[in-house]
Design a protein around this motif. Structure first.
Motif, PDB file in Angstrom:
ATOM      1  N   THR A 291       0.832  -1.209   0.000  1.00 23.15           N
ATOM      2  CA  THR A 291       0.000   0.000   0.000  1.00 23.15           C
ATOM      3  C   THR A 291       0.866   1.259   0.000  1.00 23.15           C
ATOM      4  O   THR A 291       0.583   2.202  -0.745  1.00 23.15           O
ATOM      5  CB  THR A 291      -0.938  -0.010   1.221  1.00 23.15           C
TER       6      THR A 291
ATOM      7  N   HIS B 179      -6.838   5.514  -9.623  1.00 23.73           N
ATOM      8  CA  HIS B 179      -5.426   5.374  -9.987  1.00 23.73           C
ATOM      9  C   HIS B 179      -5.129   5.832 -11.404  1.00 23.73           C
ATOM     10  O   HIS B 179      -6.003   5.866 -12.263  1.00 23.73           O
ATOM     11  CB  HIS B 179      -4.977   3.926  -9.803  1.00 23.73           C
TER      12      HIS B 179
ATOM     13  N   ALA C 161       1.374   6.906  -6.581  1.00 26.15           N
ATOM     14  CA  ALA C 161       0.220   7.725  -6.951  1.00 26.15           C
ATOM     15  C   ALA C 161       0.508   9.224  -6.808  1.00 26.15           C
ATOM     16  O   ALA C 161      -0.164  10.039  -7.423  1.00 26.15           O
ATOM     17  CB  ALA C 161      -0.992   7.345  -6.105  1.00 26.15           C
TER      18      ALA C 161
ATOM     19  N   SER D 186      -9.006   3.068  -5.687  1.00 30.75           N
ATOM     20  CA  SER D 186      -8.407   4.372  -6.001  1.00 30.75           C
ATOM     21  C   SER D 186      -8.796   4.823  -7.401  1.00 30.75           C
ATOM     22  O   SER D 186      -9.145   4.033  -8.259  1.00 30.75           O
ATOM     23  CB  SER D 186      -6.886   4.280  -5.902  1.00 30.75           C
TER      24      SER D 186
ATOM     25  N   ASP E 255       0.735   4.070  -2.818  1.00 33.90           N
ATOM     26  CA  ASP E 255       0.393   5.447  -2.441  1.00 33.90           C
ATOM     27  C   ASP E 255       1.490   6.413  -2.879  1.00 33.90           C
ATOM     28  O   ASP E 255       1.195   7.509  -3.365  1.00 33.90           O
ATOM     29  CB  ASP E 255       0.170   5.563  -0.931  1.00 33.90           C
TER      30      ASP E 255
ATOM     31  N   TRP F  26      -6.372  -2.016  -3.864  1.00 36.27           N
ATOM     32  CA  TRP F  26      -5.939  -0.629  -4.023  1.00 36.27           C
ATOM     33  C   TRP F  26      -6.377  -0.087  -5.379  1.00 36.27           C
ATOM     34  O   TRP F  26      -6.885   1.021  -5.468  1.00 36.27           O
ATOM     35  CB  TRP F  26      -4.423  -0.528  -3.844  1.00 36.27           C
TER      36      TRP F  26
END
Length: 185
Positions: free
Chosen positions: A111, A160, A118, A158, A115, A154
């Motif tokens: 994660t 993303h 991102a 998200s 993150d 994830w």
């Protein structure tokens, strides 16, 4: 495109992979492996990236003033690698039985890397190694299940910008574990 279309399994040397960022399963010093010619991923990445990577990690660690905690992530340049960036994460070390806390820490590694990726719009392709399964002794099947589940969740949750998340494996055993998981989903 469904999130599963973003996941790729690739067997080979991560230091030769053209990706925007690769993940290094680092030790808590973030300075690479200190055992010459050791066959760990940390040593392979630092050796291929060149001394610039060790210097960048040294600067990160000086600013931080403490060892890198398990389950977090730091970003550096890729230097002599085909990857633009390296994301370093320290996975849990297993002593005996895997505890739920170890599983949560490994999930946190994935994660934290996602993150961090991102936060950088120029990271469209992210390649993960098999975090903690080498010298840190996390069982391969459990680690792969956590990896695929965490990345999948994830991506679903998200908004993303990642085009691909690559699960890079080096051994046939790791390939077989991930391939079986991909077939199940």
């Amino acid at each position: 495109m469904p999130f599963r279309d973003h996941l790729v399994l690739w067997k080979g040397d991560i230091t030769t992979l053209t990706a925007d960022a690769i993940v290094n399963a680092a030790n808590s010093k973030l300075l690479g492996c200190f055992v010459p010619h050791h066959r760990c991923i940390d040593n392979a990445i630092h050796s291929a990236a060149g001394i610039q990577l060790r210097l960048a990690c040294h600067r990160v660690m000086q600013r931080q003033g403490a060892d890198e905690p398990v389950g977090q992530a730091k970003l550096t340049g890729g230097y002599n690698l085909p990857a633009r960036y390296v994301i370093h994460t320290v996975g849990p070390t297993i002593h005996g039985t895997v505890r739920p806390a170890d599983e949560r820490l490994l999930e946190s590694c994935y994660t934290a890397c996602l993150d961090l990726a991102a936060q950088h719009q120029d990271i469209k392709v992210l390649a993960f190694c098999c975090i903690s399964t080498g010298v840190f002794r996390f069982p391969k099947l459990s680690a792969a299940q956590i990896a695929v589940r965490t990345v999948s969740r994830w991506l679903q949750a998200s908004g993303h910008h990642l085009h691909r998340v690559v699960f890079n494996v080096f051994t046939q055993e790791d390939h077989d574990v991930y391939a079986a998981l991909f077939r199940q989903s």
